[in-house]
Write an enzyme that holds these catalytic residues in place. Sequence first.
Site, PDB file in Angstrom:
ATOM      1  N   LYS A 132      42.454  42.122  34.206  1.00 27.87           N
ATOM      2  CA  LYS A 132      42.894  40.848  33.647  1.00 27.87           C
ATOM      3  C   LYS A 132      44.367  40.663  33.976  1.00 27.87           C
ATOM      4  O   LYS A 132      45.094  41.638  34.213  1.00 27.87           O
ATOM      5  CB  LYS A 132      42.689  40.830  32.128  1.00 27.87           C
ATOM      6  CG  LYS A 132      42.484  39.435  31.541  1.00 27.87           C
ATOM      7  CD  LYS A 132      41.103  38.872  31.852  1.00 27.87           C
ATOM      8  CE  LYS A 132      40.907  37.500  31.194  1.00 27.87           C
ATOM      9  NZ  LYS A 132      39.550  36.982  31.382  1.00 27.87           N
ATOM     10  N   ASP A 172      41.359  31.518  33.702  1.00 31.13           N
ATOM     11  CA  ASP A 172      41.184  31.741  32.276  1.00 31.13           C
ATOM     12  C   ASP A 172      41.938  30.587  31.603  1.00 31.13           C
ATOM     13  O   ASP A 172      42.145  29.537  32.227  1.00 31.13           O
ATOM     14  CB  ASP A 172      41.736  33.125  31.863  1.00 31.13           C
ATOM     15  CG  ASP A 172      41.311  33.544  30.460  1.00 31.13           C
ATOM     16  OD1 ASP A 172      40.156  33.953  30.290  1.00 31.13           O
ATOM     17  OD2 ASP A 172      42.132  33.460  29.530  1.00 31.13           O
TER      18      ASP A 172
END
Length: 451
Positions: A132, A172
């Site tokens: 991430k 995201d």
Amino acid sequence: MSTTPELTPHLQELYEVVLRRNPGELEFHQAVLEVFESLTPVARKHPEFAETKVLERLCEPERQIIFRVPWVNDRGEVEINRGFRVEFNSALGPYKGGLRFHPSVYLGIVKFLGFEQTFKNALTGMPIGGGKGGSDFDPKGRSDREVMAFCQSFMTELYRHLGEYTDVPAGDIGVGSREIGYLFGQYKRITNRYESGVLTGKGLGWGGSLVRKEATGYGTVFFADEMLRARGESFDGKRVVVSGSGNVAIYAVEKAEQLGATVVACSDSGGYIVDESGLDLDLLKRIKEVDRGRISEYAEQRTGASFVADGCIWDVDCDIALPCATQNELDEQAAITLVKNGVRVVAEGANMPSTPAATRVFLDADVLFAPGKAANAGGVATSALEMQQNASRDSWSHEYTEERLAGIMRGIHERCAASADEYGAPGNYILGANTSSFVQLAEAVLALGVI
């Protein structure tokens, strides 16, 4: 620190090590504890995992990258942001996970998301590891030129850590097709390679996949529908509340409505709207996707709809709740209210939107509860499908891609349900998701040796 009664002595000791080694990273602590609380039955069945310190390895990222992002705004001023990429685990494949651009981003958030992503990606059954990234940059209110300047500076540092067989970011919160375009353009410029598979969430005209935009929201509803079907029910005729009004929320609304539900509420950071006749999806999409407006504008333009400023959307009664906004948005009191008002299913479209206390309320009330690592895995699964299409220089139809997505979500549901049964907690999808993904990761970690 008080002892957590759900943990074995070994798990308790390891959790305390995680707290000491990662001070102040509260979201990461919460994500680790949520997994640990499910692993007691696995520890009893597989003592070799403790002996070989598999869990210790899974709690430590393989690589944490923090870097400066300097750029020039429209006033000619230099601004400095901080960039992150946590490459958490690659036992199952190249690191895979999104980039988040939001002022709340710091290392603890990125590590929590990367840890969750590792388990989520394992559940898909696809060959992808977990990672991430992101930045404390806020694209909200910025011009396209400013967003481009930031993205180009961000990628100028990050590109050296990426590759279709190394690390493949996606979008995201705060990172949509505009940002992915600027990021990919800079990657292509620096490397002199049209390496389509290095980023997912691309535009359809330049390597993107149909259904990718819809995938997380659709997948959340597909998973919830599988839980209902296991009890002989469906979405048809159900009353649904969806928090958020971004990409995940909008397409959760769309799929729930397609399955016959009435979605009566959604929200943004300013408050929530209620539309008892069912949300007008076209109006919602225009306000949020085209005009980039506020949810309050929906009530201004839709007869019969009302807007509640700064309220709690979980006060709205429903059969099915889909939290699709952000982490820890649904607390214990909200969960108590939902249960009191008759909620029967909660499926997390966001990452860890329910607090630990809230999840306990749902489990105690026998509410069907789908954790984010299972319910919202459709986004990353379709990113992996995009990677497949890029690798084969192919492009699939919308119908075929959605069919693949639905099949993946059915498979995730079956794995979670089967693992919950195996470890003595039928119907507990939290335990099922954590145990199923952990065992798969643990076996891969051991197979690859001490690396």
